[in-house]
Design an enzyme around this catalytic site. Sequence first.
Site, PDB file in Angstrom:
ATOM      1  N   SER A   9      -3.189  -9.412   0.724  1.00  0.00           N
ATOM      2  CA  SER A   9      -3.556 -10.748   1.206  1.00  0.00           C
ATOM      3  C   SER A   9      -4.266 -11.513   0.094  1.00  0.00           C
ATOM      4  O   SER A   9      -4.841 -10.908  -0.826  1.00  0.00           O
ATOM      5  CB  SER A   9      -4.516 -10.604   2.393  1.00  0.00           C
ATOM      6  OG  SER A   9      -5.141 -11.836   2.673  1.00  0.00           O
TER       7      SER A   9
ATOM      8  N   TYR B 267     -11.665  -6.119   5.894  1.00  0.00           N
ATOM      9  CA  TYR B 267     -10.255  -6.474   5.652  1.00  0.00           C
ATOM     10  C   TYR B 267     -10.012  -6.651   4.158  1.00  0.00           C
ATOM     11  O   TYR B 267      -8.999  -6.185   3.626  1.00  0.00           O
ATOM     12  CB  TYR B 267      -9.946  -7.749   6.434  1.00  0.00           C
ATOM     13  CG  TYR B 267      -8.511  -8.212   6.393  1.00  0.00           C
ATOM     14  CD1 TYR B 267      -7.478  -7.446   6.943  1.00  0.00           C
ATOM     15  CD2 TYR B 267      -8.172  -9.456   5.843  1.00  0.00           C
ATOM     16  CE1 TYR B 267      -6.158  -7.896   6.932  1.00  0.00           C
ATOM     17  CE2 TYR B 267      -6.866  -9.914   5.838  1.00  0.00           C
ATOM     18  CZ  TYR B 267      -5.861  -9.130   6.375  1.00  0.00           C
ATOM     19  OH  TYR B 267      -4.561  -9.590   6.371  1.00  0.00           O
TER      20      TYR B 267
HETATM   21  N1  LIG Z   1      -0.696 -13.930   9.008  1.00  0.00           N
HETATM   22  C1  LIG Z   1      -1.434 -14.104   7.924  1.00  0.00           C
HETATM   23  O1  LIG Z   1      -2.065 -15.165   7.726  1.00  0.00           O
HETATM   24  C2  LIG Z   1      -1.531 -13.009   6.892  1.00  0.00           C
HETATM   25  C3  LIG Z   1      -2.144 -13.317   5.666  1.00  0.00           C
HETATM   26  C4  LIG Z   1      -2.243 -12.322   4.705  1.00  0.00           C
HETATM   27  C5  LIG Z   1      -1.739 -11.060   4.967  1.00  0.00           C
HETATM   28  N2  LIG Z   1      -1.152 -10.807   6.165  1.00  0.00           N
HETATM   29  C6  LIG Z   1      -0.668  -9.450   6.410  1.00  0.00           C
HETATM   30  O2  LIG Z   1       0.714  -9.495   6.743  1.00  0.00           O
HETATM   31  C7  LIG Z   1       1.013  -8.481   7.696  1.00  0.00           C
HETATM   32  C8  LIG Z   1       1.639  -9.099   8.940  1.00  0.00           C
HETATM   33  O3  LIG Z   1       0.747 -10.058   9.475  1.00  0.00           O
HETATM   34  P1  LIG Z   1       1.138 -10.933  10.762  1.00  0.00           P
HETATM   35  O4  LIG Z   1       0.175 -12.054  10.830  1.00  0.00           O
HETATM   36  O5  LIG Z   1       2.584 -11.186  10.777  1.00  0.00           O
HETATM   37  O6  LIG Z   1       0.740  -9.904  11.916  1.00  0.00           O
HETATM   38  P2  LIG Z   1       1.042  -9.949  13.481  1.00  0.00           P
HETATM   39  O7  LIG Z   1      -0.243  -9.668  14.176  1.00  0.00           O
HETATM   40  O8  LIG Z   1       1.829 -11.165  13.863  1.00  0.00           O
HETATM   41  O9  LIG Z   1       2.005  -8.711  13.631  1.00  0.00           O
HETATM   42  C9  LIG Z   1       1.557  -7.423  13.396  1.00  0.00           C
HETATM   43  C10 LIG Z   1       2.323  -6.501  14.304  1.00  0.00           C
HETATM   44  O10 LIG Z   1       1.850  -5.175  14.054  1.00  0.00           O
HETATM   45  C11 LIG Z   1       1.748  -4.515  15.292  1.00  0.00           C
HETATM   46  N3  LIG Z   1       0.797  -3.407  15.171  1.00  0.00           N
HETATM   47  C12 LIG Z   1      -0.547  -3.449  15.314  1.00  0.00           C
HETATM   48  N4  LIG Z   1      -1.064  -2.220  15.201  1.00  0.00           N
HETATM   49  C13 LIG Z   1      -0.019  -1.394  14.971  1.00  0.00           C
HETATM   50  C14 LIG Z   1       0.099  -0.005  14.771  1.00  0.00           C
HETATM   51  N5  LIG Z   1      -0.982   0.787  14.797  1.00  0.00           N
HETATM   52  N6  LIG Z   1       1.316   0.529  14.555  1.00  0.00           N
HETATM   53  C15 LIG Z   1       2.419  -0.256  14.525  1.00  0.00           C
HETATM   54  N7  LIG Z   1       2.388  -1.579  14.737  1.00  0.00           N
HETATM   55  C16 LIG Z   1       1.171  -2.141  14.942  1.00  0.00           C
HETATM   56  C17 LIG Z   1       1.266  -5.576  16.263  1.00  0.00           C
HETATM   57  O11 LIG Z   1       1.515  -5.208  17.611  1.00  0.00           O
HETATM   58  C18 LIG Z   1       2.081  -6.779  15.801  1.00  0.00           C
HETATM   59  O12 LIG Z   1       3.317  -6.861  16.470  1.00  0.00           O
HETATM   60  C19 LIG Z   1      -0.299  -7.751   7.972  1.00  0.00           C
HETATM   61  O13 LIG Z   1      -0.396  -6.623   7.157  1.00  0.00           O
HETATM   62  C20 LIG Z   1      -1.346  -8.782   7.589  1.00  0.00           C
HETATM   63  O14 LIG Z   1      -2.555  -8.177   7.236  1.00  0.00           O
HETATM   64  C21 LIG Z   1      -1.041 -11.750   7.129  1.00  0.00           C
END
Ligand SMILES: NC(=O)c1ccc[n+]([C@@H]2O[C@H](COP(=O)([O-])OP(=O)(O)OC[C@H]3O[C@@H](n4cnc5c(N)ncnc54)[C@H](O)[C@@H]3O)[C@@H](O)[C@H]2O)c1
Length: 266
Positions: free
Chosen positions: A145, A158
């Site tokens: 991130s 985080y």
């Molecule tokens: N959205 C953002 O702004 C952002 C920014 C930087 C990094 N990220 C990273 O990108 C990735 C995806 O983010 P997102 O916003 O699309 O997330 P999201 O919350 O939309 O989706 C994450 C999915 O992971 C599933 N999940 C949670 N715990 C789990 C587990 N133990 N085993 C399997 N599945 C599990 C959830 O049910 C969900 O469907 C993450 O690693 C996040 O840290 C996101």
Amino acid sequence: MNRLQGRVAFITGAGSGIGRACAIRFAAEGARVVIAEVDGEKGEQAFRDVENATPNHALAVTTDVTDEASIEAALEEGVEKFGKIDLLINCAGGSLASDASVTDVDMSVWSHTIDLDLKGPFLCCRFGIPHLKRAGGGAIVNFTSVVALKGAFPGHVYSAAKGGIISLTQSLAGRYWRDNIRANAIAPGIVLSERVGERLGVDPAAPREQQIAAAMEQNNRLVDSRHPFGYGMPEDIADIALFLASDESRMVNGAVIPAEGGASFY
Ligand SMILES: NC(=O)c1ccc[n+]([C@@H]2O[C@H](COP(=O)([O-])OP(=O)(O)OC[C@H]3O[C@@H](n4cnc5c(N)ncnc54)[C@H](O)[C@@H]3O)[C@@H](O)[C@H]2O)c1
């Protein structure tokens, strides 16, 4: 549209957000996708989304990336269905709203976040890489991130987990090139997945530009108006993951690709 023809991708957290966008995008490019999602309902919905667009390209397996047996079983199921796994997309993750600075954070945030965001991808590599090797090689895409690239984010657990992902990715790249496996990471800015959109009070039914404008108004802590490209949609990140998974990025290994509109540079 055959950039991933013949490939099989194991995508964690593919029930929503970036993971689901990757599943849809990868399948549209010819890959078979294993939707490894902890929430069975979300996994089934994503399965239907992929199958509606590209029949016979998906498998949903309820998977908890913090649980070793669950990961092993899901990988086996994927191999049984599609014959191999050669792409490992470690997308499951996310921060908790209760995350805070080192001196203030409740330590329950530590266990949850480190387990999900650092140990999860570690375990998926531990059990996934042997499958990639058996397939003759492949690619790993991890998710760090923007918060790991600069020190402004107030959620220190985080940040620590996502910093660990950068080092893990470099170590994977430095070790497994011998097995024809590349490992790279993406460092998104703010991506309006359902989870993040909800936190920022964004209407998911609104057009893309409206969602981004609403998010920018709500949140200028990290990515402010100087970084208009720092806000994106899951599909924007899926495009980068597609590049890193495909042979087009054959010369890219151990890289961290910032996808934050330049927020970590200026
Ligand atoms: N959205 C953002 O702004 C952002 C920014 C930087 C990094 N990220 C990273 O990108 C990735 C995806 O983010 P997102 O916003 O699309 O997330 P999201 O919350 O939309 O989706 C994450 C999915 O992971 C599933 N999940 C949670 N715990 C789990 C587990 N133990 N085993 C399997 N599945 C599990 C959830 O049910 C969900 O469907 C993450 O690693 C996040 O840290 C996101």
